[in-house]
Design a protein around this motif. Structure first.
Motif, short mmCIF file in Angstrom:
data_model
loop_
_atom_site.label_atom_id
_atom_site.label_comp_id
_atom_site.label_asym_id
_atom_site.label_seq_id
_atom_site.Cartn_x
_atom_site.Cartn_y
_atom_site.Cartn_z
N ILE A 59 0.86 -1.17 0.00
CA ILE A 59 0.00 0.00 0.00
C ILE A 59 0.91 1.23 0.00
N PRO A 60 0.86 2.06 -1.02
CA PRO A 60 1.77 3.20 -1.09
C PRO A 60 1.58 4.13 0.12
N PRO A 61 2.65 4.75 0.59
CA PRO A 61 2.54 5.64 1.75
C PRO A 61 1.53 6.75 1.55
N GLU A 62 1.41 7.25 0.31
CA GLU A 62 0.50 8.36 0.07
C GLU A 62 -0.98 7.98 0.25
N ALA A 63 -1.25 6.68 0.33
CA ALA A 63 -2.62 6.26 0.58
C ALA A 63 -3.04 6.59 2.01
N GLY A 64 -2.06 6.70 2.93
CA GLY A 64 -2.36 7.06 4.30
C GLY A 64 -3.23 6.05 5.02
N GLU A 65 -3.00 4.76 4.73
CA GLU A 65 -3.87 3.72 5.29
C GLU A 65 -3.04 2.51 5.66
N SER A 66 -3.32 1.92 6.84
CA SER A 66 -2.63 0.71 7.26
C SER A 66 -3.24 -0.50 6.56
N SER A 67 -2.53 -1.63 6.61
CA SER A 67 -3.04 -2.83 5.96
C SER A 67 -4.34 -3.32 6.61
N ASP A 68 -4.46 -3.16 7.93
CA ASP A 68 -5.71 -3.57 8.59
C ASP A 68 -6.87 -2.71 8.11
N GLY A 69 -6.66 -1.40 8.10
CA GLY A 69 -7.72 -0.51 7.65
C GLY A 69 -8.07 -0.75 6.20
N PHE A 70 -7.04 -0.96 5.38
CA PHE A 70 -7.28 -1.21 3.96
C PHE A 70 -8.08 -2.49 3.75
N ALA A 71 -7.67 -3.57 4.45
CA ALA A 71 -8.35 -4.86 4.27
C ALA A 71 -9.81 -4.78 4.67
N HIS A 72 -10.10 -4.12 5.78
CA HIS A 72 -11.49 -4.00 6.22
C HIS A 72 -12.30 -3.11 5.28
N ARG A 73 -11.68 -2.05 4.77
CA ARG A 73 -12.41 -1.18 3.84
C ARG A 73 -12.67 -1.89 2.51
N LEU A 74 -11.71 -2.71 2.08
CA LEU A 74 -11.89 -3.45 0.84
C LEU A 74 -13.08 -4.41 0.94
N VAL A 75 -13.23 -5.03 2.10
CA VAL A 75 -14.38 -5.91 2.30
C VAL A 75 -15.68 -5.11 2.28
N ARG A 76 -15.69 -4.00 3.00
CA ARG A 76 -16.92 -3.20 3.11
C ARG A 76 -17.32 -2.57 1.78
N GLU A 77 -16.34 -2.00 1.07
CA GLU A 77 -16.68 -1.21 -0.10
C GLU A 77 -16.69 -1.99 -1.41
N ALA A 78 -15.88 -3.05 -1.49
CA ALA A 78 -15.80 -3.79 -2.75
C ALA A 78 -16.22 -5.25 -2.60
N GLY A 79 -16.35 -5.72 -1.37
CA GLY A 79 -16.72 -7.12 -1.19
C GLY A 79 -15.61 -8.08 -1.60
N VAL A 80 -14.34 -7.70 -1.36
CA VAL A 80 -13.20 -8.54 -1.67
C VAL A 80 -12.33 -8.65 -0.42
N LEU A 81 -11.95 -9.87 -0.07
CA LEU A 81 -11.16 -10.12 1.13
C LEU A 81 -9.69 -10.35 0.80
N VAL A 82 -8.81 -9.61 1.47
CA VAL A 82 -7.37 -9.88 1.45
C VAL A 82 -6.91 -9.96 2.90
N ALA A 83 -5.69 -10.43 3.12
CA ALA A 83 -5.17 -10.59 4.48
C ALA A 83 -4.20 -9.45 4.79
N PRO A 84 -4.40 -8.73 5.89
CA PRO A 84 -3.46 -7.66 6.24
C PRO A 84 -2.08 -8.20 6.57
N GLY A 85 -1.06 -7.47 6.18
CA GLY A 85 0.31 -7.91 6.42
C GLY A 85 0.67 -8.00 7.88
N THR A 86 -0.06 -7.33 8.75
CA THR A 86 0.22 -7.36 10.18
C THR A 86 0.10 -8.77 10.75
N VAL A 87 -0.69 -9.62 10.10
CA VAL A 87 -0.91 -10.99 10.58
C VAL A 87 0.38 -11.81 10.54
N PHE A 88 1.33 -11.43 9.69
CA PHE A 88 2.48 -12.28 9.41
C PHE A 88 3.76 -11.80 10.08
#
Length: 391
Positions: free
Chosen positions: A321-350
């Motif tokens: 996730i580019p720095p200019e997006a201003g979003e963490s992987s957790d926030g991005f993953a949850h927003r992707l599920v809510r807004e697009a209905g697509v699930l990915v795994a946040p990098g924090t898990v690993f």
């Protein structure tokens, strides 16, 4: 009087929570398309393999198999591995790669022993060490090439080092260890009398770079466990069929753990695979090499602004996730599920320190073309907040 709750063992208290499965629950509630977990949607499960499993069930193969595993299945698997493997004394059929990993760790790790684990890592590596009472020593690998620093690896070894756990092709990065990396690991294992536990379940999926197995490293042949599985290569993850290859001495020890824990893998399913392999000389190779899926998923992710490095092998990639997006992987993953209905795994898990994975997400690409068509439709209106090429 308040009755105290039963106390959990220290081993259980040391387990890492399955955070990927928390996201899966969110995905189920929102009908999201799953690109987070590695449950295979490709290659297609062989219809012949399913028929043979049904035949085995109906013919009465419903009782215990030898704890070591179906003899014909062991002979076939031994023939697919690099080098010489004695199917009778060096190979064990396990209840998936997870049980193979656990048997290997419990076979050699005592409470207080140290185990080197590369991060980002697969969660079960850390949990296996915790259940054995061991202490994990992490060695970071970093983008973009996901190689380890030899000096950091050397610093992680010491008198209490008992084992090193590796994954090649790697989950989650897709990196494959090359000969120089294996040489570094082998030298340290000889110096400190440690063993390697090598998870190679994705070795059927490589994209140009040759896969180098622990079984091909001469100095590690008798001080290593090779963990394998049919789950991803043959799309039978629910069958729970894995295997563990090791020297005669290490196999003898691991088989004691294996027999105690589960007594053996499912008999009819082992027979089905053995018969399918006997019928088809090409059965060892996946029917789909996943290259086109990898390339398509990379294109989809880059179009919404993520940055991707093509993985060497496996069925996962790490997208930045580019720095200019201003979003963490957790926030991005949850927003992707809510807004697009697509699930990915946040990098924090690993990562042991979640901040280390806050700028990446893991994406699984072992999916069918039809599934990816729907992913493309859902991503068409999603925006990361940075410019991509547009879908």
């Amino acid at each position: 009087m308040t009755v105290p709750a039963p106390r959990a063992s220290s081993r259980v208290r040391g387990l890492v929570a399955g955070r990927i499965f928390e996201l899966l629950g969110e995905a189920a509630r929102s009908d999201a398309l799953d690109l987070g977990l590695g449950v295979p949607g490709a290659p297609e499960t062989s219809p012949r393999l399913i028929d043979l499993a049904c035949d085995a069930l109906r013919s009465g193969r419903n009782q215990y198999e030898l704890p070591d595993g179906n003899r014909e299945l062991r002979r076939w698997i031994a023939g697919t591995l690099p080098g010489d493997t004695d199917p009778d004394t060096e190979l064990t059929i396990t209840v998936g790669a997870t049980e193979a990993l656990m048997a290997a760790v419990l076979a050699v790790v005592d409470p207080g022993d140290e185990v080197v684990v590369f991060e980002p890592y697969y969660e079960n590596f850390v949990n296996a060490v915790a259940l054995a009472g061991g202490v994990t020593r992490f060695v970071r690998t970093r983008p973009d090439d996901w190689r380890f620093d030899p000096a950091e690896l050397r610093a992680a070894f010491g008198p209490r080092t008992r084992a090193v756990i590796v994954s090649t092709p790697n989950n989650p990065t897709g990196h494959m260890l090359d000969e120089s990396e294996w040489a570094e690991i082998a030298a340290l294992c000889r110096e400190w009398n440690a063993v390697v536990i090598s998870d190679e379940i994705y070795s059927g999926f490589t994209f140009g770079k040759p896969h180098v197995s622990v079984a091909e490293v001469p100095s590690l042949r008798d001080r290593s466990f090779l963990v394998g599985s049919l789950s991803k290569t043959h799309s039978v993850s629910g069958w729970r069929l894995g295997y563990l290859r090791a020297s005669v001495e290490l196999t003898s020890i691991a088989r004691q753990v294996h027999a105690t824990v589960c007594a053996g893998a499912p008999a009819p399913l082992q027979e089905a695979v053995a018969k399918a392999a006997a019928e088809d000389p090409g059965f060892a190779r996946p029917t789909d090499d996943l290259r086109s899926q990898r390339d398509r998923v990379v294109t989809l992710l880059e179009k919404i602004g993520l940055q991707c490095r093509l993985p060497d092998g496996g069925c996962y990639l790490m997208a930045r996730i580019p720095p200019e997006a201003g979003e963490s992987s957790d926030g991005f993953a949850h927003r992707l599920v809510r807004e697009a209905g697509v699930l990915v795994a946040p990098g924090t898990v690993f990562h042991a320190d979640p901040a280390a994975g806050a700028d990446h997400v893991r994406v699984a690409f072992n999916r069918s073309s039809e599934f990816l068509d729907e992913v493309a439709v859902r991503l068409a209106s999603f925006h990361t907040g940075v410019s991509g090429t547009g879908l």
